[in-house]
Scaffold this motif. Structure first.
Motif, short mmCIF file in Angstrom:
data_model
loop_
_atom_site.label_atom_id
_atom_site.label_comp_id
_atom_site.label_asym_id
_atom_site.label_seq_id
_atom_site.Cartn_x
_atom_site.Cartn_y
_atom_site.Cartn_z
N ALA A 360 -25.16 29.05 -21.22
CA ALA A 360 -25.79 29.13 -22.54
C ALA A 360 -27.31 28.97 -22.45
CB ALA A 360 -25.21 28.05 -23.46
N ALA A 361 -27.77 28.09 -21.56
CA ALA A 361 -29.21 27.91 -21.38
C ALA A 361 -29.86 29.18 -20.84
CB ALA A 361 -29.48 26.74 -20.44
N ILE A 362 -29.19 29.85 -19.90
CA ILE A 362 -29.71 31.11 -19.36
C ILE A 362 -29.81 32.17 -20.45
CG2 ILE A 362 -29.21 33.00 -17.77
CD1 ILE A 362 -27.92 30.94 -15.91
N ILE A 363 -28.78 32.27 -21.29
CA ILE A 363 -28.77 33.27 -22.36
C ILE A 363 -29.92 33.04 -23.32
CG2 ILE A 363 -27.48 34.05 -24.38
CD1 ILE A 363 -24.91 33.54 -22.72
N VAL A 364 -30.04 31.79 -23.80
CA VAL A 364 -31.07 31.50 -24.80
C VAL A 364 -32.47 31.60 -24.19
CG1 VAL A 364 -31.96 29.72 -26.35
CG2 VAL A 364 -29.50 30.06 -26.14
N GLY A 365 -32.64 31.04 -22.99
CA GLY A 365 -33.96 31.07 -22.36
C GLY A 365 -34.41 32.46 -21.97
N PHE A 366 -33.49 33.27 -21.44
CA PHE A 366 -33.87 34.63 -21.03
C PHE A 366 -34.14 35.52 -22.25
CE2 PHE A 366 -32.87 38.95 -19.35
CZ PHE A 366 -33.88 39.00 -18.40
#
Length: 558
Positions: A360-366
């Protein structure tokens, strides 16, 4: 004239890029909605609970809960500030025997949950403990012939929290001191200021944003703590939520208490964001001159060693010795089928939650990098709110809507098809994993963004010019570079889930206990020797990310 065909930009990569951005946007909005759901559900449930429950809470428990929580916050703020800033200044700005050891060892208490320290110190400081028993044996006093500080008190809970939370302040303050130029400090000394005066007037104000951020992190963990205050019998908001939900079966009361705690936590989050965003420092000298550490000798070096040794001794060394001796005298078999089940449950939950949270962090951050704008910034802001929300509040916020959905679906299936569906979502592991994701997404997002800042923007442009979609850029360019940051994020979330107690207690499936739950259950039954065994396993696993942090601290200091 050449007969070679004129190459035109293909629309296929552009269409694929737009499709990839739409998928990222949809997934980011979904993550943000999951993070916002507990807060919205708590607010709706609290406001629909009626004024009678609110009036009853105001007349009975709410003033006591609020007063106790505020006292805890005040004591922990003062204690973590004094320990964290003092230790950071000593190991950064002075040199004395053992300073290299202490700059690493001062981080170790971060591996301990506060409730584990509570079990250890209750074992040795309570009335039948070794300290008071030895005191009575030496003096011949009876139980009522002397006064001894009560460990099961607000002061005792604050002490446990200070010992495990001061590393937040220490790490941030030390980083701020390391980044300061000696120019202003030396100028103050040249104008006649003493070392102490220059510290309080120059160095401390310059490090204020970092120190305030560390203290606010400690305060957030304090209001979210349940295991320590519950075991010591301290009537705070966290214990009130759990008591209202389970002991009194008062869902409206639990939601209203959770709303009060949520409001306080969000206020602190806004204060932290405001002070962090508004603080700026400009060095007009345009040159970074490293502060030369002062060499301490004689009595001063002895005092420095003692001041740095106290938090390490009482926050890490002594608890490990006490827990190990307690575990040896217990009847708990770590290799039994039952305990292996606890370990398996804990590792499964922590592993799945860590993977989902980092994803989820990768999705939101990217998405914020690919499409900077209000939507992506809003998704990141909502995703960060979870660190300000205690686990008990998240648990109540998720259980209320999904329990309603399960009950409505079961009633519909009974009426239409005479089939009972039971609790499809409420009693599942996945809802508990969602609670962990909401709670710890901010930590994973911070680690991901720290690594993403090291990826130059021209790499994204080069990938696009070669026909890569956003997904392809993420897979082939970003993830290989961000592997160390992602590993750190995975370990941090993994260990945080291992230590998390209130959400696990409230939301775990039936007969699905973890090491944290087993330790809490044994300690609640006053079987502290038995509680030492699962507590030691939690601490041993918690040392993994702390060792990573220690290695980073050691590299920055050289």
């Amino acid at each position: 004239m050449s007969d070679a065909p004129i190459l035109k930009p293909s629309k296929i990569p552009q269409n694929r890029a737009r499709d990839g951005q739409r998928v990222l946007a949809g997934l980011s909005v979904l993550v943000a909605c999951i993070c916002a759901l507990p807060m919205l559900a708590v607010a709706i449930a609290a406001l629909s609970g009626g004024t009678d429950t609110v009036a009853h809470l105001m007349q009975t428990v709410l003033p006591r809960y609020a007063g106790t929580t505020l006292v805890l916050v005040l004591l922990v703020s003062i204690g973590t500030f004094a320990l964290g800033v003092g230790a950071a200044w000593l190991v950064t700005m002075t040199r004395f025997p053992g300073v290299r050891f202490f700059e690493i060892a001062l981080v170790l208490p971060l591996a301990f949950p506060a409730y584990v320290l509570a079990y250890a110190y209750t074992h040795i400081l309570d009335h039948p403990g070794i300290v008071q028993a030895s005191l009575r044996a030496l003096t011949g006093w009876g139980p009522r012939d002397y006064w001894f500080p009560e460990i099961r008190s607000v002061g005792g809970a604050a002490t446990m929290l200070i010992l495990v939370l001061y590393p937040y302040v220490y790490l941030l303050a030390r980083a701020a001191f390391l980044q300061q130029s000696a120019t202003t400090f030396l100028a103050a000394r040249a104008l006649g200021a003493s070392a102490w005066s220059a510290f309080f007037k120059i160095s401390l104000p310059l490090a204020r944003p970092a120190i305030a951020g560390g203290v606010l992190l400690a305060v957030m963990e304090t209001i979210a703590d349940f295991g320590t205050v519950a075991y010591f019998g301290v009537q705070a908001f966290a214990t009130g939520i759990y008591t209202s939900w389970f002991s009194l079966a008062d869902r409206a009361g639990a939601a209203q208490l959770a709303l009060c705690l949520l409001s306080f936590a969000l206020l602190l989050a806004m204060l932290e964001r405001a002070q962090r965003g508004g603080a700026k420092y400009h060095d007009p000298s345009r040159r970074q001159q490293r502060m030369e550490p002062a060499r301490l000798t004689g009595l001063r070096s002895v005092l420095a060693i003692g001041l740095c040794a106290v938090p390490v001794l009482f926050g890490a060394v002594l608890p490990i010795v006490v827990l190990f001796s307690m575990g040896l005298g217990s009847e708990q078999n770590l290799l039994s089928t039952r305990y292996l089940g606890f370990i398996q449950n804990s590792l499964t939950l922590a592993s799945v939650a860590a993977l989902c949270t980092v994803a989820a962090a990768i999705i939101v951050g990217f998405f914020q990098r690919v499409r900077p704008g209000r939507m992506s910034q809003g998704a990141v802001y909502v995703a960060r709110l979870g660190y300000a929300v205690p686990g008990g509040v998240i648990a109540v916020g998720l259980l209320v809507p999904f329990a309603g959905f399960d009950n409505a679906l079961d009633a519909f299936m009974r009426a239409q098809f005479d089939i009972s569906t039971g609790l499809l979502i409420t009693g599942s592991i996945w809802l508990l994993v969602a609670a962990y994701m909401v709670r710890f997404l901010a930590a994973a997002l911070g680690a991901y963004e720290g690594g993403q800042a090291m990826v130059p923007a021209n790499m994204d442009a080069a990938a696009r010019s070669l026909g890569q979609t956003p997904t392809g850029t993420l897979r082939r360019v970003h993830l290989p570079i961000l592997a160390p940051s992602l590993l750190t994020a995975l370990l941090i979330v993994f260990v945080d889930v291992m230590k998390e107690l209130p959400a696990t207690l409230i939301m775990r499936p039936f007969n699905y206990d973890t090491l944290a739950v087993q330790a809490y259950r044994l300690a609640s039954d006053e079987r502290l020797e038995g509680a030492a065994v699962p507590s030691l396993v939690i601490v041993a696993i918690g040392l993994l990310p702390v060792i990573l942090i220690c290695r980073q601290v050691g590299r920055r200091s050289r």
